[in-house]
Design a protein around this motif. Sequence first.
Motif, PDB file in Angstrom:
ATOM      1  N   LEU A  10       0.738  -1.320  -0.164  1.00  0.00           N
ATOM      2  CA  LEU A  10       0.207   0.089   0.033  1.00  0.00           C
ATOM      3  C   LEU A  10       0.957   1.323  -0.151  1.00  0.00           C
ATOM      4  O   LEU A  10       0.498   2.135  -0.641  1.00  0.00           O
ATOM      5  CB  LEU A  10      -0.756  -0.101   1.363  1.00  0.00           C
ATOM      6  N   THR A  11       1.867   1.430   0.694  1.00  0.00           N
ATOM      7  CA  THR A  11       2.810   2.491   0.917  1.00  0.00           C
ATOM      8  C   THR A  11       3.981   2.482   0.088  1.00  0.00           C
ATOM      9  O   THR A  11       4.630   3.609  -0.240  1.00  0.00           O
ATOM     10  CB  THR A  11       3.262   2.511   2.216  1.00  0.00           C
ATOM     11  N   ILE A  12       4.155   1.694  -0.761  1.00  0.00           N
ATOM     12  CA  ILE A  12       5.544   1.507  -1.540  1.00  0.00           C
ATOM     13  C   ILE A  12       5.065   1.148  -3.214  1.00  0.00           C
ATOM     14  O   ILE A  12       5.213   1.941  -3.770  1.00  0.00           O
ATOM     15  CB  ILE A  12       6.666   0.587  -1.099  1.00  0.00           C
ATOM     16  N   GLU A  13       4.552  -0.056  -3.261  1.00  0.00           N
ATOM     17  CA  GLU A  13       4.301  -0.462  -4.607  1.00  0.00           C
ATOM     18  C   GLU A  13       3.184   0.167  -5.270  1.00  0.00           C
ATOM     19  O   GLU A  13       3.550   0.722  -6.412  1.00  0.00           O
ATOM     20  CB  GLU A  13       3.891  -1.913  -4.578  1.00  0.00           C
ATOM     21  N   LEU A  14       2.288   0.321  -4.675  1.00  0.00           N
ATOM     22  CA  LEU A  14       0.951   1.009  -5.383  1.00  0.00           C
ATOM     23  C   LEU A  14       1.405   2.603  -5.813  1.00  0.00           C
ATOM     24  O   LEU A  14       0.935   2.996  -6.949  1.00  0.00           O
ATOM     25  CB  LEU A  14      -0.276   1.125  -4.481  1.00  0.00           C
ATOM     26  N   PRO A  15       1.823   3.314  -4.893  1.00  0.00           N
ATOM     27  CA  PRO A  15       2.116   4.977  -5.243  1.00  0.00           C
ATOM     28  C   PRO A  15       3.342   4.688  -6.325  1.00  0.00           C
ATOM     29  O   PRO A  15       3.216   5.669  -7.335  1.00  0.00           O
ATOM     30  CB  PRO A  15       3.071   5.334  -3.759  1.00  0.00           C
ATOM     31  N   LEU A  16       4.117   3.793  -6.396  1.00  0.00           N
ATOM     32  CA  LEU A  16       5.100   3.674  -7.535  1.00  0.00           C
ATOM     33  C   LEU A  16       4.696   3.350  -8.757  1.00  0.00           C
ATOM     34  O   LEU A  16       5.022   3.267  -9.818  1.00  0.00           O
ATOM     35  CB  LEU A  16       6.429   3.028  -7.181  1.00  0.00           C
ATOM     36  N   LEU A  17       3.317   2.660  -8.717  1.00  0.00           N
ATOM     37  CA  LEU A  17       2.832   2.118  -9.720  1.00  0.00           C
ATOM     38  C   LEU A  17       1.490   2.917 -10.383  1.00  0.00           C
ATOM     39  O   LEU A  17       0.922   2.492 -11.282  1.00  0.00           O
ATOM     40  CB  LEU A  17       2.247   0.813  -9.618  1.00  0.00           C
ATOM     41  N   ARG A  18       1.303   4.120 -10.060  1.00  0.00           N
ATOM     42  CA  ARG A  18       0.338   4.990 -10.379  1.00  0.00           C
ATOM     43  C   ARG A  18       0.244   5.091 -12.006  1.00  0.00           C
ATOM     44  O   ARG A  18      -0.838   4.974 -12.656  1.00  0.00           O
ATOM     45  CB  ARG A  18       0.364   6.410  -9.917  1.00  0.00           C
ATOM     46  N   THR A  19       1.270   5.431 -12.625  1.00  0.00           N
ATOM     47  CA  THR A  19       1.463   5.549 -14.174  1.00  0.00           C
ATOM     48  C   THR A  19       1.206   4.460 -14.735  1.00  0.00           C
ATOM     49  O   THR A  19       0.207   4.302 -15.738  1.00  0.00           O
ATOM     50  CB  THR A  19       2.800   5.996 -14.495  1.00  0.00           C
ATOM     51  N   SER A  20       1.439   3.243 -14.220  1.00  0.00           N
ATOM     52  CA  SER A  20       1.105   1.884 -14.830  1.00  0.00           C
ATOM     53  C   SER A  20      -0.376   1.620 -14.498  1.00  0.00           C
ATOM     54  O   SER A  20      -0.914   1.286 -15.675  1.00  0.00           O
ATOM     55  CB  SER A  20       1.956   0.638 -14.281  1.00  0.00           C
ATOM     56  N   ILE A  21      -0.840   1.916 -13.691  1.00  0.00           N
ATOM     57  CA  ILE A  21      -2.180   1.848 -13.161  1.00  0.00           C
ATOM     58  C   ILE A  21      -3.197   2.479 -14.422  1.00  0.00           C
ATOM     59  O   ILE A  21      -4.189   2.187 -14.677  1.00  0.00           O
ATOM     60  CB  ILE A  21      -2.566   2.067 -11.748  1.00  0.00           C
ATOM     61  N   ARG A  22      -2.815   3.791 -14.519  1.00  0.00           N
ATOM     62  CA  ARG A  22      -3.376   4.723 -15.282  1.00  0.00           C
ATOM     63  C   ARG A  22      -3.402   4.088 -16.911  1.00  0.00           C
ATOM     64  O   ARG A  22      -4.467   4.210 -17.797  1.00  0.00           O
ATOM     65  CB  ARG A  22      -2.983   6.175 -15.218  1.00  0.00           C
ATOM     66  N   SER A  23      -2.235   3.631 -17.365  1.00  0.00           N
ATOM     67  CA  SER A  23      -2.089   2.916 -18.645  1.00  0.00           C
ATOM     68  C   SER A  23      -3.011   1.878 -18.914  1.00  0.00           C
ATOM     69  O   SER A  23      -3.476   1.752 -19.864  1.00  0.00           O
ATOM     70  CB  SER A  23      -0.500   2.617 -18.693  1.00  0.00           C
TER      71      SER A  23
ATOM     72  N   GLN B 294      -5.782   9.214  -5.847  1.00  0.00           N
ATOM     73  CA  GLN B 294      -5.324  10.180  -4.965  1.00  0.00           C
ATOM     74  C   GLN B 294      -5.513   9.846  -3.476  1.00  0.00           C
ATOM     75  O   GLN B 294      -5.031  10.627  -2.648  1.00  0.00           O
ATOM     76  CB  GLN B 294      -6.648  11.325  -4.901  1.00  0.00           C
ATOM     77  N   LEU B 295      -6.072   8.692  -3.229  1.00  0.00           N
ATOM     78  CA  LEU B 295      -6.152   8.211  -1.608  1.00  0.00           C
ATOM     79  C   LEU B 295      -4.926   7.641  -1.214  1.00  0.00           C
ATOM     80  O   LEU B 295      -4.845   6.992  -0.048  1.00  0.00           O
ATOM     81  CB  LEU B 295      -7.492   7.438  -1.771  1.00  0.00           C
ATOM     82  N   LEU B 296      -4.068   7.189  -2.106  1.00  0.00           N
ATOM     83  CA  LEU B 296      -2.909   6.550  -1.801  1.00  0.00           C
ATOM     84  C   LEU B 296      -1.877   7.509  -1.053  1.00  0.00           C
ATOM     85  O   LEU B 296      -1.920   8.548  -1.314  1.00  0.00           O
ATOM     86  CB  LEU B 296      -2.180   6.173  -3.126  1.00  0.00           C
ATOM     87  N   PRO B 297      -1.049   6.923  -0.188  1.00  0.00           N
ATOM     88  CA  PRO B 297       0.070   7.610   0.330  1.00  0.00           C
ATOM     89  C   PRO B 297       0.877   8.121  -0.681  1.00  0.00           C
ATOM     90  O   PRO B 297       0.987   7.904  -1.675  1.00  0.00           O
ATOM     91  CB  PRO B 297       0.718   6.592   1.200  1.00  0.00           C
ATOM     92  N   TYR B 298       1.162   9.615  -0.082  1.00  0.00           N
ATOM     93  CA  TYR B 298       2.359  10.372  -0.927  1.00  0.00           C
ATOM     94  C   TYR B 298       1.738  10.839  -2.184  1.00  0.00           C
ATOM     95  O   TYR B 298       2.567  11.348  -3.000  1.00  0.00           O
ATOM     96  CB  TYR B 298       3.485   9.585  -1.430  1.00  0.00           C
ATOM     97  N   SER B 299       0.229  10.920  -2.128  1.00  0.00           N
ATOM     98  CA  SER B 299      -0.447  11.656  -3.184  1.00  0.00           C
ATOM     99  C   SER B 299      -0.561  13.019  -2.991  1.00  0.00           C
ATOM    100  O   SER B 299      -0.995  13.580  -2.001  1.00  0.00           O
ATOM    101  CB  SER B 299      -1.513  10.913  -3.606  1.00  0.00           C
ATOM    102  N   ARG B 300      -0.353  13.982  -4.024  1.00  0.00           N
ATOM    103  CA  ARG B 300      -0.666  15.227  -3.771  1.00  0.00           C
ATOM    104  C   ARG B 300      -2.204  15.496  -4.182  1.00  0.00           C
ATOM    105  O   ARG B 300      -2.518  15.516  -5.186  1.00  0.00           O
ATOM    106  CB  ARG B 300      -0.036  16.315  -4.991  1.00  0.00           C
TER     107      ARG B 300
END
Length: 266
Positions: free
Chosen positions: A174-187, A253-259
């Motif tokens: 939740l705190t490392i993988e998903l925030p780093l995979l935002r771009t891939s999830i959008r794609s 936007q609910l993920l950690p470290y999101s602006r």
Amino acid sequence: MKRNHLPFYFIAGLLFIAPTLLLLVQSFTAPWRFQRGEGLQFQLNSWSLLFSDPNLWSATLWSLVIGAMVLLMNVFIGLTSGKALALYSFQGRTIVESLLLAPILIPVLAVAMGLHLFMIRVGLADTWVGVVLIHLVPTVPYSIKIFHHAYSEVGRPLMEQSQMLGASVIKQFLTIELPLLRTSIRSVTFLTIVISLSQYAITAIIGGGQVITLPMIFFPFLDTANASVMAAFSVWFAILPLVMYIVVEGLLQLLPYSRKPWRIQT
């Protein structure tokens, strides 16, 4: 606007925004030919004809439901398979990766015809569940490839570092993988929804005419030469991926470290 961004905005406007606006204007006007010097005659006949179809709303709802389910399953399968292929070494990994990507090389209709008999036997034919499962065939290989590349960029050392610091598997995800995979999830979101919405033949085969989606009511409109009607339907068709993208973007936007836009950045 920075000066070095001007070429990008110009190309984006020329290739994407301008055709979209032209399509939108065409949907609210009578058919016209600019080379004949004809003026624009605004009317709502094309939208009235579109909304007169009794299956439009149910087809839109089913398209959203099926697209959402296909997206969820693609994210789950893509995350797990992509992570395993990128971060773990095991015997036969190349063969497994080739098998997972094989549906791209095999015609989807051939797969659908073969799976149709199986789904009849297990009772999934003529159901929306069967349609969701058959939509995984042309979408899952792309999702696996996207997440495979994403996890390869993240790298295994970062995963091991979080484990050494005491992070649990869930907290790491939740705190490392998903925030780093935002771009891939959008794609994956855009690619999966567009591919799923565009499936006509396999939906008709597996759905048996009982599951009506937008492509199944879109193709009869191809018989008309009215460009305004086709433009209206295209605009309506394009709204669905946009809506689902907005929903996914809100969840991201609910993920950690999101602006978060509703917070004041200091």
